[in-house]
Design an enzyme around this catalytic site. Structure first.
Site, PDB file in Angstrom:
ATOM      1  N   HIS A  92      -2.072   5.585  -2.135  1.00 30.88           N
ATOM      2  CA  HIS A  92      -2.261   4.671  -3.260  1.00 30.88           C
ATOM      3  C   HIS A  92      -2.981   5.346  -4.428  1.00 30.88           C
ATOM      4  CE1 HIS A  92      -1.339   0.464  -1.521  1.00 30.88           C
ATOM      5  NE2 HIS A  92      -0.585   1.391  -0.963  1.00 30.88           N
ATOM      6  N   HIS A 280       5.143   4.994   7.047  1.00 29.67           N
ATOM      7  CA  HIS A 280       5.130   3.803   7.897  1.00 29.67           C
ATOM      8  C   HIS A 280       5.363   4.128   9.370  1.00 29.67           C
ATOM      9  CE1 HIS A 280       5.638   0.867   4.304  1.00 29.67           C
ATOM     10  NE2 HIS A 280       4.501   1.540   4.288  1.00 29.67           N
TER      11      HIS A 280
HETATM   12  C1  HEM Z   1       0.633   0.068   4.857  1.00 31.07           C
HETATM   13  C2  HEM Z   1       3.854  -1.327   1.546  1.00 31.07           C
HETATM   14  C3  HEM Z   1       5.176   3.262   0.878  1.00 31.07           C
HETATM   15  C4  HEM Z   1       1.757   4.655   3.961  1.00 31.07           C
HETATM   16  C5  HEM Z   1       1.366  -0.680   3.978  1.00 31.07           C
HETATM   17  C6  HEM Z   1       1.204  -2.077   3.796  1.00 31.07           C
HETATM   18  C7  HEM Z   1       2.102  -2.471   2.876  1.00 31.07           C
HETATM   19  C8  HEM Z   1       2.834  -1.327   2.461  1.00 31.07           C
HETATM   20  C9  HEM Z   1       2.310  -3.869   2.362  1.00 31.07           C
HETATM   21  C10 HEM Z   1       0.219  -2.929   4.539  1.00 31.07           C
HETATM   22  C11 HEM Z   1      -1.129  -2.954   3.875  1.00 31.07           C
HETATM   23  C12 HEM Z   1      -2.074  -3.758   4.716  1.00 31.07           C
HETATM   24  O1  HEM Z   1      -1.920  -4.977   4.744  1.00 31.07           O
HETATM   25  O2  HEM Z   1      -2.934  -3.170   5.359  1.00 31.07           O
HETATM   26  C13 HEM Z   1       4.542  -0.207   1.131  1.00 31.07           C
HETATM   27  C14 HEM Z   1       5.651  -0.222   0.239  1.00 31.07           C
HETATM   28  C15 HEM Z   1       6.045   1.061   0.039  1.00 31.07           C
HETATM   29  C16 HEM Z   1       5.148   1.895   0.831  1.00 31.07           C
HETATM   30  C17 HEM Z   1       6.260  -1.475  -0.365  1.00 31.07           C
HETATM   31  C18 HEM Z   1       7.154   1.603  -0.791  1.00 31.07           C
HETATM   32  C19 HEM Z   1       8.319   1.008  -0.897  1.00 31.07           C
HETATM   33  C20 HEM Z   1       4.305   4.031   1.591  1.00 31.07           C
HETATM   34  C21 HEM Z   1       4.202   5.458   1.505  1.00 31.07           C
HETATM   35  C22 HEM Z   1       3.225   5.843   2.353  1.00 31.07           C
HETATM   36  C23 HEM Z   1       2.722   4.666   2.986  1.00 31.07           C
HETATM   37  C24 HEM Z   1       5.049   6.326   0.569  1.00 31.07           C
HETATM   38  C25 HEM Z   1       2.707   7.228   2.644  1.00 31.07           C
HETATM   39  C26 HEM Z   1       3.368   8.319   2.520  1.00 31.07           C
HETATM   40  C27 HEM Z   1       1.245   3.525   4.540  1.00 31.07           C
HETATM   41  C28 HEM Z   1       0.333   3.524   5.669  1.00 31.07           C
HETATM   42  C29 HEM Z   1       0.021   2.199   5.938  1.00 31.07           C
HETATM   43  C30 HEM Z   1       0.738   1.422   4.963  1.00 31.07           C
HETATM   44  C31 HEM Z   1      -0.164   4.748   6.426  1.00 31.07           C
HETATM   45  C32 HEM Z   1      -0.859   1.672   7.056  1.00 31.07           C
HETATM   46  C33 HEM Z   1      -2.269   1.445   6.589  1.00 31.07           C
HETATM   47  C34 HEM Z   1      -3.167   0.971   7.672  1.00 31.07           C
HETATM   48  O3  HEM Z   1      -2.813   1.073   8.850  1.00 31.07           O
HETATM   49  O4  HEM Z   1      -4.271   0.506   7.362  1.00 31.07           O
HETATM   50  N1  HEM Z   1       2.363  -0.227   3.146  1.00 31.07           N
HETATM   51  N2  HEM Z   1       4.268   1.074   1.478  1.00 31.07           N
HETATM   52  N3  HEM Z   1       3.376   3.588   2.479  1.00 31.07           N
HETATM   53  N4  HEM Z   1       1.484   2.243   4.171  1.00 31.07           N
HETATM   54 FE1  HEM Z   1       2.923   1.663   2.871  1.00 31.07          FE
END
Ligand code: HEM
Length: 752
Positions: A92, A280
């Site tokens: 982010h 993800h």
């Molecule tokens: C978690 C959306 C791309 C890594 C999340 C969450 C959302 C989200 C809604 C949950 C947040 C929460 O409630 O804790 C998206 C969308 C993306 C995107 C819409 C693009 C279309 C990415 C990218 C990465 C990433 C590019 C890293 C390279 C992560 C990780 C989590 C996460 C590691 C887990 C966080 C945790 O476990 O606390 N993402 N994300 N995301 N995202 Fe994404």
């Protein structure tokens, strides 16, 4: 009498109403003086690269690794591993980058400040940063927050099994919010500025919760209009709404948003899928509480929260009660291990829409026998797998699907693609590799880094430079042509992502050689002449250096012809990039669409702001102060560098001579300034006594007389004692611009 004798106190710093409220369209010149050195807690001579030398990188990395597996009581880790949380924080931070103007990104650690620290999408990243405080505290001045935030996510990925491409330190912390970056219209609780009542909003004081869509029209490509340079489809989100545009739950609409926003981050389809599918593979989403029960974001939170926001009244407010985005669940049965189960399950199962406890749209496997994932906190509990609408988009969009299939068939290929895309993501806004610090910088250089070959020849000395200038001056090239070529080359620089500049001599290459504001035909002739002088010269010198020497020769001649002898400093050491080293598509983003310095304004582009605001934007990207901007503007104009050879703003009868005529005319009441038509883009400058039109000019000229702040500087240069000062200041600002990309040169050599 006591001055504080009233019953009520007010009028503290920054009290309402302020300038922007009364005159919202005024030119915000003060944006040039943001994040001043005085705000730097390490003092006015701070040098991060110097501080960094004391860092024990291996010890820091070991501490980060240990921290990932050491949960604390006030914010326990999901799965006893802070890794995924750190990856999301890093993503982010870097993910705000947009290629159109190079702004956003991780390089200044802006996630610590408003508005970014309070965007809905950054929910609970405040906890991620606070969890890192003991490490930041231990290493203090030796590591910046910006670096630590990126290191934490990167070490987490490695710790969970991803082989890294590398990691560079070198991100320099900002010390205040960035007011220059336009993130799109921001509203509070769905309200636009102006609709927001003066006091706290009832129930949710200062909480920004809405994900207002930023683009207009239809999600179909032909109607889709996301304002430039924005790279997020929704307010308060980094990229796209995970539930689909405005929560519509339609994967193909989501794919449209993803492609638009990720390409504005300079990522192609393969990199996009690698990042989303890679990211993800880890962690979970959090959606146990309705959003309207959550407390204010950090910037609006009460003082007792000590900088943290989004207080959750449900249960403990954390662990199994955590509420971040609103979607609930994990994508993978092994959320802390790098494997291919995210993609395998996405493709193996049919997914159907459902709702999270917080009411968000999400997807679950239709097959009740699909693998389940362990609960992040409750021992023994297994949960359904989850996908977001934006994840299903990767399966439904044909081009994304093709990439997924490639990744599914070859996990090693996917691993490398993700590792490289991550490296690009987190270094994209750091500029040339000469800015990279630390032992883990990738050996390989990538096209997106705009590589420049190393210096492999002896550098020209002062005597040779003098000789070269003499040879250039007898070629018949005019001052205007000499100055234009150097300016066109160096002024491609933008401080936002440290791209562009004179080094590499890319002005000779596509696409720069063909850019309209560079006047391609004249440029080609000028470059031919310089190439001839270079090839006939006794010592080796790059074209990149020749172009800058040409500019020095032109400025010196222009000053001499005005009666002032100056030597414009020149520091050799630039080298010539080749066409193969140049990503034409990515380079084209440096092309100016409006450039007041050369009176270029591409009227075919639909601008929502007046040219002088775009001029300020260019001055800001060149990191100029208001006096530097003014000196360069007025100096360049009389040197006759207008892109089309027009005479707009050429307030002199001695073009090519470095006089202060521009400022004398601009500040004189002998003239009337009359718009040529109702659009007020072009002006006639008429002699007040005779009515005769003496000059013509654009808004980018008049602004130095009309704007109160710029006029103060224009008056300095227009005064009877202003000429010598102008020449000196012009040369200093000129040298600064020529040296903006010279990270290989010590700071003291960049000063005049
Ligand atoms: C978690 C959306 C791309 C890594 C999340 C969450 C959302 C989200 C809604 C949950 C947040 C929460 O409630 O804790 C998206 C969308 C993306 C995107 C819409 C693009 C279309 C990415 C990218 C990465 C990433 C590019 C890293 C390279 C992560 C990780 C989590 C996460 C590691 C887990 C966080 C945790 O476990 O606390 N993402 N994300 N995301 N995202 Fe994404």
């Amino acid at each position: 009498a006591c001055p504080f004798r009233g019953t009520r106190m007010g009028g503290a710093l920054g009290s309402e109403p302020q300038l922007d409220h009364w005159w919202p369209n005024r030119l915000k010149v003060e944006l040039l003086h943001q994040d001043p050195i005085q705000a730097n807690g390490y003092g006015t001579h701070d040098d991060y690269a110097e501080r960094f030398k004391s860092l024990d990188v291996e010890a820091l990395k070991a501490d980060v690794r240990a921290f990932l597996h050491t949960p604390v009581e006030w914010w326990p880790a999901d799965y006893d591993n802070y890794g995924p949380q750190m990856v999301r924080m890093s993503w982010h931070s870097a993910g705000t980058y947009r290629i159109a103007d190079g702004r956003g990104g991780s390089a200044q650690g802006m996630q610590r400040f408003a508005p970014i620290n309070s965007w809905w999408d950054n929910g609970n990243t405040d906890k991620s940063r606070r969890l890192l405080w003991p490490i930041k505290q231990k290493y203090g001045a030796a590591v910046s927050w910006a670096d630590l935030m990126m290191l934490a996510g990167t070490i987490a990925l490695e710790d969970m099994g991803l082989p890294l491409t590398g990691f560079a330190f070198g991100r320099i912390d900002a010390w205040e919010p960035d007011r220059a970056t336009y993130w799109g219209p921001e509203g509070w609780n769905g309200k636009r500025p102006g609709e927001v009542p003066a006091g706290p909003l009832e129930g949710h004081p200062n909480q920004m919760v809405t994900r207002t869509i930023r683009w207009e029209g239809d999600v179909e490509e032909e109607h889709y209009d996301l304002e430039n340079p924005l790279a997020a489809s929704h307010q308060a989100l980094i990229y796209v709404d995970p539930e689909g545009p405005n929560g519509n739950g339609v994967p193909m609409d989501s794919a449209r948003d993803i492609r638009e926003t990720f390409s504005r981050m300079a990522m192609n389809d393969e990199e996009t899928v690698a990042l989303i599918a890679g990211g993800h593979a880890f962690g979970k989403s959090h959606g146990m509480t309705a959003p309207d029960e959550i407390g204010p974001a950090p910037e609006g939170a009460p003082m007792k929260a000590m900088g943290l926001g989004w207080q959750n009244p449900n249960g403990t407010g954390f662990a199994q009660y955590t509420m971040t985005n609103g979607i609930e669940g994990a994508w993978s049965p092994h959320p802390t291990t790098w494997d291919n189960t995210y993609l395998e399950n996405l493709f193996k199962f049919e997914w159907e829409q459902t709702k999270s406890p917080a009411g968000s749209v999400q997807w679950k496997p239709r097959d009740p026998n699909a693998p389940r994932t362990p609960d992040a906190h409750v021992e023994g509990q297994m949960n359904e797998l989850m996908m977001m609408t934006s994840d299903i988009a990767l399966k439904e969009d044909p081009a994304y699907r093709a990439v997924c299939e490639k990744f599914l068939a070859d996990f090693d290929y996917f691993t490398e693609a993700f590792s490289k895309a991550w490296y690009k993501l987190i270094h994209r806004d750091m500029g040339p590799t000469s800015r990279y610090l630390g032992p883990d910088v990738a050996k390989e250089e990538f096209l997106w880094q705009d590589p420049i070959p190393p210096v492999e020849h002896p550098l020209v000395g002062d005597a040779e430079v003098t000789e070269l200038k003499e040879k250039i001056l007898v070629t018949g090239l005019t001052v205007g042509q000499l100055v234009s070529v150097a300016w066109a080359s160096a002024s491609t620089y933008r401080d936002s992502d440290k791209r562009g500049g004179a080094n590499g001599g890319r002005l000779r290459l596509a696409p720069q050689k063909d850019w309209e504001p560079n006047d391609p035909q004249t440029l080609a002739r000028t470059l031919d002449v310089l190439e001839r002088v270079r090839s006939e010269f006794t010592a080796p010198v790059s074209m990149a250096d020749m172009i800058v020497i040409a500019g020095c020769a032109g400025v010196e001649k222009a000053a001499r012809d005005a009666g002032i002898e100056v030597v414009v400093p020149f520091v050799p050491g630039r080298t010539d990039a080749t066409q193969e080293m140049t990503d034409e598509e990515q380079m084209d983003f440096l092309k100016p669409v409006s450039d007041g310095f050369r009176n270029f304004h591409d009227a075919r582009v639909g601008f929502s702001v007046a040219p002088e605001h775009l001029y300020l934007d260019r001055a800001h990207l060149l990191s100029l102060t208001a006096p530097e901007w003014t000196a360069l503007a007025g100096g360049l104009r009389v040197l006759d560098v207008n892109w089309d050879g027009s005479r707009h703003g050429l307030f002199t009868d001695r073009p090519g001579v470095l006089t202060n005529d521009y400022f004398r005319v601009l500040t004189s009441m002998d003239y009337e300034w009359s718009p040529q038509d109702s659009r007020e883009m072009m002006f006639d400058i008429n002699d007040r006594a005779t009515g005769e039109t003496k000059f013509t000019a654009t808004r980018c000229d008049l602004v130095f007389g009309a704007n109160a702040q710029l006029r103060q500087v224009a008056e300095i240069y227009g005064a009877d004692d202003g000429h010598a000062r102008l020449v000196h200041d012009f040369v200093a600002a000129w040298h600064k611009v020529m040296m903006l990309d010279r990270y290989d040169v010590p700071e003291e050599r960049k000063k005049v």
